[in-house]
Write a protein that holds these residues in place. Structure first.
Motif, short mmCIF file in Angstrom:
data_model
loop_
_atom_site.label_atom_id
_atom_site.label_comp_id
_atom_site.label_asym_id
_atom_site.label_seq_id
_atom_site.Cartn_x
_atom_site.Cartn_y
_atom_site.Cartn_z
N GLN A 27 0.84 -1.21 0.00
CA GLN A 27 0.00 0.00 0.00
C GLN A 27 0.87 1.26 0.00
OE1 GLN A 27 -2.87 0.18 3.18
NE2 GLN A 27 -4.13 1.64 2.08
N GLY A 28 0.57 2.17 -0.92
CA GLY A 28 1.27 3.44 -1.01
C GLY A 28 2.60 3.39 -1.73
N LYS A 29 3.02 2.22 -2.21
CA LYS A 29 4.32 2.09 -2.89
C LYS A 29 4.20 2.45 -4.37
CE LYS A 29 6.44 0.37 0.75
NZ LYS A 29 7.49 1.14 1.46
N ILE A 30 5.30 2.95 -4.92
CA ILE A 30 5.42 3.23 -6.35
C ILE A 30 6.32 2.17 -6.96
CG2 ILE A 30 6.03 4.92 -8.12
CD1 ILE A 30 3.82 5.86 -6.18
N ALA A 31 5.80 1.40 -7.91
CA ALA A 31 6.54 0.28 -8.48
C ALA A 31 6.72 0.45 -9.98
CB ALA A 31 5.81 -1.03 -8.20
N VAL A 32 7.92 0.11 -10.46
CA VAL A 32 8.23 0.10 -11.89
C VAL A 32 8.61 -1.32 -12.28
CG1 VAL A 32 9.66 1.05 -13.73
CG2 VAL A 32 9.09 2.46 -11.75
N ILE A 33 7.96 -1.87 -13.30
CA ILE A 33 8.24 -3.22 -13.78
C ILE A 33 8.61 -3.14 -15.25
CG2 ILE A 33 7.30 -5.53 -14.20
CD1 ILE A 33 5.48 -3.49 -11.68
N THR A 34 9.83 -3.52 -15.61
CA THR A 34 10.20 -3.54 -17.02
C THR A 34 9.68 -4.83 -17.65
OG1 THR A 34 12.39 -4.58 -16.74
CG2 THR A 34 12.27 -2.18 -16.50
N GLY A 35 9.28 -4.73 -18.92
CA GLY A 35 8.68 -5.88 -19.57
C GLY A 35 7.41 -6.33 -18.88
N LEU A 70 -3.05 -5.21 -6.91
CA LEU A 70 -3.96 -5.76 -5.90
C LEU A 70 -3.47 -5.48 -4.48
CD1 LEU A 70 -4.78 -9.25 -7.47
CD2 LEU A 70 -6.37 -7.33 -7.20
N GLU A 71 -2.14 -5.44 -4.31
CA GLU A 71 -1.55 -5.20 -2.99
C GLU A 71 -1.42 -3.73 -2.65
OE1 GLU A 71 -1.14 -7.28 -0.73
OE2 GLU A 71 -0.94 -9.26 -1.64
N GLY A 72 -1.93 -2.84 -3.51
CA GLY A 72 -2.00 -1.43 -3.17
C GLY A 72 -0.98 -0.53 -3.82
N ALA A 73 -0.09 -1.08 -4.64
CA ALA A 73 0.95 -0.25 -5.26
C ALA A 73 0.41 0.53 -6.45
CB ALA A 73 2.11 -1.13 -5.72
N THR A 74 1.04 1.66 -6.71
CA THR A 74 0.86 2.37 -7.98
C THR A 74 1.88 1.80 -8.95
OG1 THR A 74 0.07 4.41 -6.93
CG2 THR A 74 1.07 4.61 -9.12
N VAL A 75 1.43 1.39 -10.13
CA VAL A 75 2.26 0.59 -11.03
C VAL A 75 2.52 1.30 -12.35
CG1 VAL A 75 2.37 -1.57 -12.34
CG2 VAL A 75 1.42 -1.57 -10.02
N ALA A 76 3.80 1.33 -12.74
CA ALA A 76 4.20 1.73 -14.09
C ALA A 76 4.99 0.57 -14.69
CB ALA A 76 5.07 2.99 -14.05
N PHE A 77 4.78 0.33 -15.99
CA PHE A 77 5.52 -0.75 -16.63
C PHE A 77 5.96 -0.33 -18.02
CE2 PHE A 77 1.13 -1.50 -17.97
CZ PHE A 77 1.26 -1.86 -19.32
N THR A 78 6.99 -1.02 -18.53
CA THR A 78 7.48 -0.73 -19.87
C THR A 78 7.10 -1.85 -20.83
OG1 THR A 78 9.64 -1.84 -19.68
CG2 THR A 78 9.48 0.43 -18.83
N TYR A 79 7.09 -1.48 -22.11
CA TYR A 79 6.81 -2.45 -23.17
C TYR A 79 7.50 -1.98 -24.45
CZ TYR A 79 3.40 0.88 -25.09
OH TYR A 79 2.82 2.00 -25.65
N VAL A 80 7.51 -2.85 -25.46
CA VAL A 80 8.15 -2.51 -26.73
C VAL A 80 7.10 -1.99 -27.70
CG1 VAL A 80 9.50 -3.36 -28.69
CG2 VAL A 80 9.94 -4.24 -26.39
N LYS A 81 7.23 -0.75 -28.10
CA LYS A 81 6.26 -0.10 -28.98
C LYS A 81 6.23 -0.80 -30.34
CE LYS A 81 4.95 4.50 -30.70
NZ LYS A 81 3.65 4.52 -30.04
N GLY A 82 5.01 -0.98 -30.86
CA GLY A 82 4.85 -1.58 -32.17
C GLY A 82 4.77 -3.09 -32.15
N HIS A 83 5.31 -3.71 -31.12
CA HIS A 83 5.28 -5.17 -30.99
C HIS A 83 4.32 -5.62 -29.89
CE1 HIS A 83 8.70 -6.05 -33.67
NE2 HIS A 83 9.19 -4.91 -33.22
N GLU A 84 4.23 -4.82 -28.83
CA GLU A 84 3.48 -5.25 -27.65
C GLU A 84 2.36 -4.30 -27.28
OE1 GLU A 84 7.09 -7.59 -25.35
OE2 GLU A 84 6.93 -5.42 -25.06
N ASP A 85 1.89 -3.51 -28.26
CA ASP A 85 0.88 -2.49 -27.98
C ASP A 85 -0.42 -3.10 -27.43
OD1 ASP A 85 2.84 -0.98 -29.11
OD2 ASP A 85 1.64 -0.15 -30.74
N LYS A 86 -0.89 -4.18 -28.05
CA LYS A 86 -2.14 -4.82 -27.61
C LYS A 86 -1.99 -5.40 -26.22
CE LYS A 86 -6.28 -6.88 -28.20
NZ LYS A 86 -6.41 -7.66 -26.95
N ASP A 87 -0.88 -6.11 -25.97
CA ASP A 87 -0.65 -6.66 -24.63
C ASP A 87 -0.54 -5.55 -23.60
OD1 ASP A 87 -0.73 -9.26 -25.50
OD2 ASP A 87 1.44 -9.53 -25.58
N ALA A 88 0.14 -4.46 -23.95
CA ALA A 88 0.30 -3.34 -23.01
C ALA A 88 -1.05 -2.71 -22.68
CB ALA A 88 1.24 -2.29 -23.60
#
Length: 286
Positions: free
Chosen positions: A34-42, A57-75
């Motif tokens: 709760q209250g944590k800022i998380a970055v997940i690559t891929g 689900l555990e309360g974090a604010t989440v940012a993640f990276t993806y590969v543009k043009g290849h993973e747009d739908k999954d992202a």
């Protein structure tokens, strides 16, 4: 496991059959992040998507990276999933397109996250790519550099920029692989990067422990992710996971709780420089 093959990397989760399991009705969140800022690559698919889901689900604010043009739908799918999973006090998630093999791109990712959320509490270095090669002679210079840039250079780049915005109590978690411990005859370059990640985790832990920042790793075994149909031929895909003691492929949701455990100070405050092994029962040492 059904035979199937994808002919481009990164692999795409939305075309896989069966679809990897990134969540489970049996998982009961308890505000561990709760209250944590998380970055997940891929974070758009595979293990990364499952980690994004559980972190939210555990309360974090989440940012993640993806590969543009290849993973747009999954992202897009993952972003919608996080929005459904996130707790009321968490901020809106972010999906950031980036080729993390280059320092300036990693710097931009960190800056975008910090500009949006103010800091970073949890960094999950998870982005990876792999290509099967029968002999080492097949691995040319561009391929070798590409695999090392994504799989280990990005871990260095993301970490050194993120550390400026991490404080005592923060956590870094690196995704390595069972292959770092037992080897893999047709993934020599990939396996070499995963061994480097183990050593990087141990050394970095020792370097920054005085700052109160823990560094650990997770070494998954055969997990059903887009990396598999994008890497192997149909016969190997069909047999994937059959050689571990549990005689089956693992699912991303079976790996993601390891990241929750390592990210949560209440769970793992006395653990640093270590690697967890969700691998279907294979005994590894070292």
């Amino acid at each position: 496991m059904a035979s199937q093959k994808q002919h481009t990397q990164p692999g795409k989760e939305h075309v896989m059959d069966p679809t990897p399991q990134f969540t489970s009705p049996d998982y009961q969140p308890s505000n561990k992040l709760q209250g944590k800022i998380a970055v997940i690559t891929g974070g758009d698919s595979g293990i990364g998507r499952a980690v994004c889901n559980l972190f939210a689900l555990e309360g974090a604010t989440v940012a993640f990276t993806y590969v543009k043009g290849h993973e747009d739908k999954d992202a897009k799918d993952t972003l919608e999933m996080i929005n459904r999973a996130k707790t009321q006090d968490a901020m809106a998630p972010k999906a950031i397109a980036a080729d993390l093999g280059f320092d300036e791109n990693c710097k931009k990712v960190v800056e975008e996250v910090v500009n949006a959320y103010g800091r970073i509490d949890i960094l999950v270095n998870n982005a990876a790519e792999q290509y099967e090669n029968i002999t080492i002679e097949e691995i040319d210079d561009p391929r070798l550099e590409r695999v090392f840039r994504t799989n280990i250079f990005s871990y260095f780049f993301m970490t050194r920029h993120a550390l400026k915005h991490m404080k005592e109590g923060s956590s870094i978690i690196n995704t390595t692989s069972i292959n770092a411990y037992k080897g893999h005859p047709t993934l020599v370059d990939y396996t070499a990067t995963k061994g480097a990640i183990v050593a990087f985790t141990r050394a970095l832990s020792m370097q920054i422990l005085s700052r109160g920042i823990r560094v650990n790793g997770v070494a998954p075994g055969p997990i059903w992710t887009p990396l598999i149909p994008a890497s192997f031929g149909e016969e190997k895909i069909a047999q994937f996971g059959s050689d571990v003691p549990m005689k089956r492929t693992g699912q991303p949701i079976e790996v993601a709780p390891s990241y929750v455990f390592l990210a949560c100070n209440e769970c793992s405050s006395y653990i640093s420089g270590q690697v967890l092994h969700p691998n279907g029962g294979t005994i590894v040492n070292g």
